[in-house]
Motif scaffolding. Structure first.
Motif, short mmCIF file in Angstrom:
data_model
loop_
_atom_site.label_atom_id
_atom_site.label_comp_id
_atom_site.label_asym_id
_atom_site.label_seq_id
_atom_site.Cartn_x
_atom_site.Cartn_y
_atom_site.Cartn_z
N THR A 159 0.95 -1.04 -0.04
CA THR A 159 0.04 0.00 0.15
C THR A 159 0.85 1.29 0.08
OG1 THR A 159 -0.15 -0.19 2.29
CG2 THR A 159 -1.80 -1.17 1.15
N LEU A 160 0.19 2.34 -0.28
CA LEU A 160 0.90 3.65 -0.40
C LEU A 160 1.09 4.33 0.95
CD1 LEU A 160 -0.18 5.27 -3.70
CD2 LEU A 160 1.84 3.92 -3.37
N ASP A 161 1.49 3.61 1.83
CA ASP A 161 1.59 4.16 3.17
C ASP A 161 3.11 3.60 3.55
OD1 ASP A 161 1.01 1.63 3.70
OD2 ASP A 161 -0.11 2.19 5.30
N PRO B 289 13.93 4.18 6.46
CA PRO B 289 14.03 4.90 5.27
C PRO B 289 13.45 4.42 3.92
CG PRO B 289 16.26 3.50 6.28
CD PRO B 289 14.86 3.17 6.76
N ARG B 290 12.86 3.36 3.98
CA ARG B 290 12.04 2.88 2.71
C ARG B 290 10.63 3.75 2.48
NH1 ARG B 290 7.50 -0.48 1.38
NH2 ARG B 290 7.60 -1.16 -0.78
N ARG B 291 10.34 4.24 1.29
CA ARG B 291 9.22 5.10 1.04
C ARG B 291 8.71 4.37 -0.16
NH1 ARG B 291 10.36 6.46 5.25
NH2 ARG B 291 10.89 8.68 5.91
N ASN B 292 7.28 4.34 0.01
CA ASN B 292 6.11 4.15 -1.23
C ASN B 292 5.17 4.69 -1.02
OD1 ASN B 292 4.67 1.10 -2.27
ND2 ASN B 292 5.14 3.03 -3.36
N GLU B 293 4.79 6.01 -1.32
CA GLU B 293 3.80 6.93 -1.03
C GLU B 293 3.35 7.29 -2.36
OE1 GLU B 293 5.70 9.84 1.07
OE2 GLU B 293 5.67 8.82 3.12
#
Length: 391
Positions: free
Chosen positions: A249-251, A272-276
């Motif tokens: 998911t985008l959180d 450090p990981r981002r997927n937004e």
């Protein structure tokens, strides 16, 4: 007897797949034993590679590896996998690929609103499900495609798109209409999964949508069950037994969900990981011992002090992916993904201010050999070079 997957995460780059003229959006291994890899690119082409039949890389590529056990550095050039065939019929970027269990055909989908069925050997299109000129096609780009059918066959093709519909097509019929249209989603369908025969998800289609829902359609019973998430669903990976499903998911999280009661068994995240913003894939691998996910960020942009293995950025905005232990949720590897040979032209982009800037290598698509039970996986994204990882 099938070879048992190793308990170690295969974080070492072993080959790179070259030839794409743009970012890679889709990856798929051939059906068991998974000898070949298909790649789908923004250059509207699909390429078939043998990653084991390699040649020396034209340019030395850095092989920096960072794992939870500590850094290991190698400067040995990565060999290039053998390009076997190129398939060109899409009018826009290729966004999804699926290989039939027989390995004789595969399906592709993309920005031209069409779903294509290909003959692997002749590189010709056998069927075109929907197109811009028909009333039965998707009304926007097609984000996901997979095979379905009785006994795990390839007689049905399932697609999901920007128009919020899931369409089921009969691969053996010449009729232009889909056999079923599932239109419960209130936003784009971004990911699909289909249960294997004999599993707990037999005859089910799972559709992840930007509206923050994962819908499970029981085709036989005509029932739809929806699970709500706090952000858009962009990745769906169903376990082989059909009892659990990994949802991205985008959180910036991936969640392992119990299919029976909809509870979250474990959430996987890293500081450090981002997927937004982007559709970044997450998969099960290593005999379903690991959760693996891409990343919108690079080690050069953000580091978390004290993180296992460090950031390993390398100073060139190379990509990275993450691996967690399925049961404990602990990070077992943070792996840099090199830009690869031939991707130099894609490293620079002109910003809105007219000045050149360094582009990020966003790792957005993943595929694990033998449906998550093999000893190898591959990753691709902005660089247009697919990196194959093994032991």
């Amino acid at each position: 007897m099938a070879q048992q997957p190793s308990a170690r995460f295969p974080f070492r780059p072993v080959a790179q797949l070259l030839g794409s003229n743009g970012p890679v959006h889709a990856l798929a291994y051939s059906a068991s034993p998974g000898t070949y890899i298909l790649t789908g690119s923004s250059d509207r082409s699909i390429r078939l590679y043998n990653p084991s039949s390699t040649a020396p890389a034209p340019v030395a590529a850095s092989n920096t590896i960072t794992s939870a056990r500590g850094p290991s550095v190698s400067t040995t050039p990565l060999p290039a996998g053998k390009l076997i065939q190129t398939y060109t019929s899409h009018a826009h970027e290729v966004l999804s690929l699926a290989v039939a269990p027989s390995n004789a055909t595969f399906a592709s989908a993309g920005g031209d609103r069409a779903v294509l069925l290909w003959d692997v050997a002749t590189a010709t299109t056998l069927r075109r499900f929907g197109a811009s000129s028909t009333a039965h096609s998707h009304a926007g780009r097609v984000n996901a495609v997979c095979f379905a059918g009785a006994g795990g066959g390839d007689d049905l093709v399932v697609s999901g798109g920007l128009d919020g519909t899931v369409r089921v097509w009969d691969a053996r019929s010449s009729h232009p209409k889909p056999v079923q249209v599932l239109a419960e989603a209130r936003d784009a369908v971004a990911a699909l999964a289909v249960g294997l025969p004999g599993s707990a998800a037999d005859a089910e289609i799972l559709a992840g949508s930007v509206d923050g829902r994962l819908r499970a359609y029981d085709v036989r019973a005509g029932r739809c069950v929806a699970d709500a998430f706090p952000a858009s669903v962009t990745s769906v990976c169903l376990a082989r037994d059909g009892r659990t499903v990994l949802v991205g998911t985008l959180d910036s999280k991936a969640r392992l969900m119990d299919r029976k009661d909809g509870t979250c068994l474990r959430a996987y995240e890293a500081g450090p990981r981002r997927n937004e913003e982007l559709r970044v894939q997450c998969v099960l691998g290593g005999g379903e011992r690991f959760v693996v996910a891409g990343d919108e960020m690079t080690g050069d942009e953000e580091q978390e002090p004290g993180a296992a293995g460090g950031a390993g950025g390398g100073g060139d905005n190379q990509g990275r992916l993450w691996a967690w232990d399925l049961l404990t949720g602990k990070v077992v590897a943070q792996v840099p993904v090199p830009w690869g040979s031939g991707s130099e032209a894609r490293r620079k982009v002109v910003g809105r201010d007219g000045k050149p800037k360094e582009r990020k290598n966003v790792v957005s698509c993943l595929a694990w050999k033998d449906g998550g039970f093999g000893d190898q996986f591959c990753a691709g994204g902005t660089s247009g070079v697919v990196t194959v990882f093994g032991h």
